[in-house]
Design a protein around this motif. Sequence first.
Motif, PDB file in Angstrom:
ATOM      1  N   LYS A   1      -7.498  15.867 -54.567  1.00  0.00           N
ATOM      2  CA  LYS A   1      -8.303  15.276 -53.500  1.00  0.00           C
ATOM      3  C   LYS A   1      -8.705  16.339 -52.493  1.00  0.00           C
ATOM      4  O   LYS A   1      -7.876  17.139 -52.059  1.00  0.00           O
ATOM      5  CB  LYS A   1      -7.516  14.160 -52.800  1.00  0.00           C
ATOM      6  CG  LYS A   1      -8.321  13.410 -51.745  1.00  0.00           C
ATOM      7  CD  LYS A   1      -7.497  12.287 -51.117  1.00  0.00           C
ATOM      8  CE  LYS A   1      -8.318  11.529 -50.077  1.00  0.00           C
ATOM      9  NZ  LYS A   1      -7.525  10.426 -49.463  1.00  0.00           N
TER      10      LYS A   1
ATOM     11  N   PRO B   1     -10.451  15.532 -45.860  1.00  0.00           N
ATOM     12  CA  PRO B   1     -11.510  14.693 -45.280  1.00  0.00           C
ATOM     13  C   PRO B   1     -12.689  15.535 -44.821  1.00  0.00           C
ATOM     14  O   PRO B   1     -12.541  16.722 -44.507  1.00  0.00           O
ATOM     15  CB  PRO B   1     -10.809  14.026 -44.088  1.00  0.00           C
ATOM     16  CG  PRO B   1      -9.359  14.091 -44.412  1.00  0.00           C
ATOM     17  CD  PRO B   1      -9.159  15.341 -45.209  1.00  0.00           C
ATOM     18  N   GLU B   2     -13.887  14.919 -44.795  1.00  0.00           N
ATOM     19  CA  GLU B   2     -15.106  15.648 -44.446  1.00  0.00           C
ATOM     20  C   GLU B   2     -14.981  16.390 -43.120  1.00  0.00           C
ATOM     21  O   GLU B   2     -15.394  17.546 -43.003  1.00  0.00           O
ATOM     22  CB  GLU B   2     -16.302  14.687 -44.390  1.00  0.00           C
ATOM     23  CG  GLU B   2     -16.906  14.376 -45.743  1.00  0.00           C
ATOM     24  CD  GLU B   2     -18.197  13.606 -45.615  1.00  0.00           C
ATOM     25  OE1 GLU B   2     -18.677  13.419 -44.475  1.00  0.00           O
ATOM     26  OE2 GLU B   2     -18.729  13.181 -46.655  1.00  0.00           O
ATOM     27  N   ARG B   3     -14.421  15.722 -42.124  1.00  0.00           N
ATOM     28  CA  ARG B   3     -14.324  16.351 -40.807  1.00  0.00           C
ATOM     29  C   ARG B   3     -13.473  17.618 -40.871  1.00  0.00           C
ATOM     30  O   ARG B   3     -13.861  18.659 -40.330  1.00  0.00           O
ATOM     31  CB  ARG B   3     -13.713  15.364 -39.806  1.00  0.00           C
ATOM     32  CG  ARG B   3     -13.551  15.933 -38.395  1.00  0.00           C
ATOM     33  CD  ARG B   3     -12.986  14.889 -37.450  1.00  0.00           C
ATOM     34  NE  ARG B   3     -13.880  13.740 -37.354  1.00  0.00           N
ATOM     35  CZ  ARG B   3     -13.580  12.636 -36.666  1.00  0.00           C
ATOM     36  NH1 ARG B   3     -12.413  12.529 -36.046  1.00  0.00           N
ATOM     37  NH2 ARG B   3     -14.445  11.632 -36.616  1.00  0.00           N
ATOM     38  N   GLU B   4     -12.345  17.533 -41.560  1.00  0.00           N
ATOM     39  CA  GLU B   4     -11.451  18.691 -41.681  1.00  0.00           C
ATOM     40  C   GLU B   4     -12.097  19.807 -42.493  1.00  0.00           C
ATOM     41  O   GLU B   4     -12.014  20.989 -42.142  1.00  0.00           O
ATOM     42  CB  GLU B   4     -10.139  18.248 -42.340  1.00  0.00           C
ATOM     43  CG  GLU B   4      -9.114  19.345 -42.478  1.00  0.00           C
ATOM     44  CD  GLU B   4      -7.854  18.864 -43.162  1.00  0.00           C
ATOM     45  OE1 GLU B   4      -7.166  19.690 -43.804  1.00  0.00           O
ATOM     46  OE2 GLU B   4      -7.548  17.648 -43.066  1.00  0.00           O
TER      47      GLU B   4
ATOM     48  N   ARG C   1     -21.237  18.493 -40.667  1.00  0.00           N
ATOM     49  CA  ARG C   1     -20.861  17.500 -41.668  1.00  0.00           C
ATOM     50  C   ARG C   1     -22.032  17.103 -42.562  1.00  0.00           C
ATOM     51  O   ARG C   1     -21.846  16.903 -43.770  1.00  0.00           O
ATOM     52  CB  ARG C   1     -20.251  16.284 -40.977  1.00  0.00           C
ATOM     53  CG  ARG C   1     -18.877  16.591 -40.363  1.00  0.00           C
ATOM     54  CD  ARG C   1     -18.282  15.401 -39.661  1.00  0.00           C
ATOM     55  NE  ARG C   1     -17.898  14.356 -40.587  1.00  0.00           N
ATOM     56  CZ  ARG C   1     -17.335  13.206 -40.228  1.00  0.00           C
ATOM     57  NH1 ARG C   1     -17.099  12.965 -38.941  1.00  0.00           N
ATOM     58  NH2 ARG C   1     -17.014  12.296 -41.122  1.00  0.00           N
TER      59      ARG C   1
ATOM     60  N   ARG D   1     -21.810  17.275 -46.525  1.00  0.00           N
ATOM     61  CA  ARG D   1     -22.048  16.064 -47.304  1.00  0.00           C
ATOM     62  C   ARG D   1     -23.104  16.323 -48.378  1.00  0.00           C
ATOM     63  O   ARG D   1     -22.985  15.850 -49.519  1.00  0.00           O
ATOM     64  CB  ARG D   1     -22.482  14.935 -46.376  1.00  0.00           C
ATOM     65  CG  ARG D   1     -22.412  13.563 -47.018  1.00  0.00           C
ATOM     66  CD  ARG D   1     -22.636  12.457 -45.990  1.00  0.00           C
ATOM     67  NE  ARG D   1     -21.597  12.439 -44.973  1.00  0.00           N
ATOM     68  CZ  ARG D   1     -21.815  12.617 -43.664  1.00  0.00           C
ATOM     69  NH1 ARG D   1     -23.039  12.814 -43.227  1.00  0.00           N
ATOM     70  NH2 ARG D   1     -20.824  12.576 -42.806  1.00  0.00           N
TER      71      ARG D   1
ATOM     72  N   ARG E   1     -16.637  10.795 -55.843  1.00  0.00           N
ATOM     73  CA  ARG E   1     -16.344  10.145 -54.566  1.00  0.00           C
ATOM     74  C   ARG E   1     -15.961   8.691 -54.803  1.00  0.00           C
ATOM     75  O   ARG E   1     -16.619   7.974 -55.558  1.00  0.00           O
ATOM     76  CB  ARG E   1     -17.555  10.219 -53.632  1.00  0.00           C
ATOM     77  CG  ARG E   1     -17.740  11.603 -53.032  1.00  0.00           C
ATOM     78  CD  ARG E   1     -18.714  11.578 -51.880  1.00  0.00           C
ATOM     79  NE  ARG E   1     -20.057  11.232 -52.323  1.00  0.00           N
ATOM     80  CZ  ARG E   1     -21.101  11.157 -51.500  1.00  0.00           C
ATOM     81  NH1 ARG E   1     -20.943  11.375 -50.206  1.00  0.00           N
ATOM     82  NH2 ARG E   1     -22.296  10.853 -51.972  1.00  0.00           N
TER      83      ARG E   1
ATOM     84  N   GLY F   1     -11.950   8.761 -50.537  1.00  0.00           N
ATOM     85  CA  GLY F   1     -12.073  10.212 -50.483  1.00  0.00           C
ATOM     86  C   GLY F   1     -12.819  10.815 -51.652  1.00  0.00           C
ATOM     87  O   GLY F   1     -13.356  10.114 -52.515  1.00  0.00           O
ATOM     88  N   THR F   2     -12.835  12.145 -51.699  1.00  0.00           N
ATOM     89  CA  THR F   2     -13.549  12.904 -52.732  1.00  0.00           C
ATOM     90  C   THR F   2     -12.547  13.697 -53.552  1.00  0.00           C
ATOM     91  O   THR F   2     -11.649  14.337 -53.001  1.00  0.00           O
ATOM     92  CB  THR F   2     -14.568  13.864 -52.082  1.00  0.00           C
ATOM     93  OG1 THR F   2     -15.467  13.106 -51.262  1.00  0.00           O
ATOM     94  CG2 THR F   2     -15.361  14.606 -53.143  1.00  0.00           C
TER      95      THR F   2
END
Length: 250
Positions: free
Chosen positions: A33, A36-39, A48, A52, A66, A71-72
Amino acid sequence: MAYSKISQPKISDVIMNQLEQMILEGSLKPGQKLPPERELALQFEVSRPSLREAIQKLEAKGLLLRRQGGGTYVKQQLWQSMADPIVELMQNDRESQYDLLEFRHATEGMMAYFAALRGTDTDMQNLQDCILRVEKSTGITEQANAIVDFYRTVAEASHNMAMLHLVLSLTSVLHKNVAENLELLSRREEATPKANEHRRALLAAIVRRDPEAAREASNDHLSYIEEVMLSVREEDSRLQRSLRRMKSGV
């Protein structure tokens, strides 16, 4: 003199290339995994939306998956198409196990050679941790998982992406082969300790950075497994002949 304008690459393409490289070198593994996008955007120091867009491109390439609200992930089945036909072959043809041992002689000896030649201090520590897990594991499945992890770590220490992805593509095949070998070794009281001793010798050669000794230790280990395999199956064959004679009254 006329100069051509230098075009700047899109940020999303730069991110995509970096993530592709991480997948290729094994830093991102199948099924893993992503943060997260923000991290992840903070780590890359990008926006972002750019991140993305890069993820969408990798998803379209079949490298990422996804899950809505989950999550991705790096796609788990990246190498499945390469392994599936071999898995089916191994399930239906016992003799193929000998072919796989020959294949392992060539590939694992080579990986051990380059692991000793190129492995970092971190790689060496990872290998030692793997050996400890192998020796502490119980049950065929757990032991097989630990041993396959050890071989994968040797491949990572070789710092050869082709070797690493070959191991990743054949993980299920190797697991089956290792599990069957463990079953056979369990029928010899001295076999499991001897196999652990061989893996220890392989580890020692890699850690002291002796490529030729590492390759030789790998081959010695697999030769011993083949020797036990042939001996046990020869005994089985004799037993089956004896049983058939008894049933026929001969």
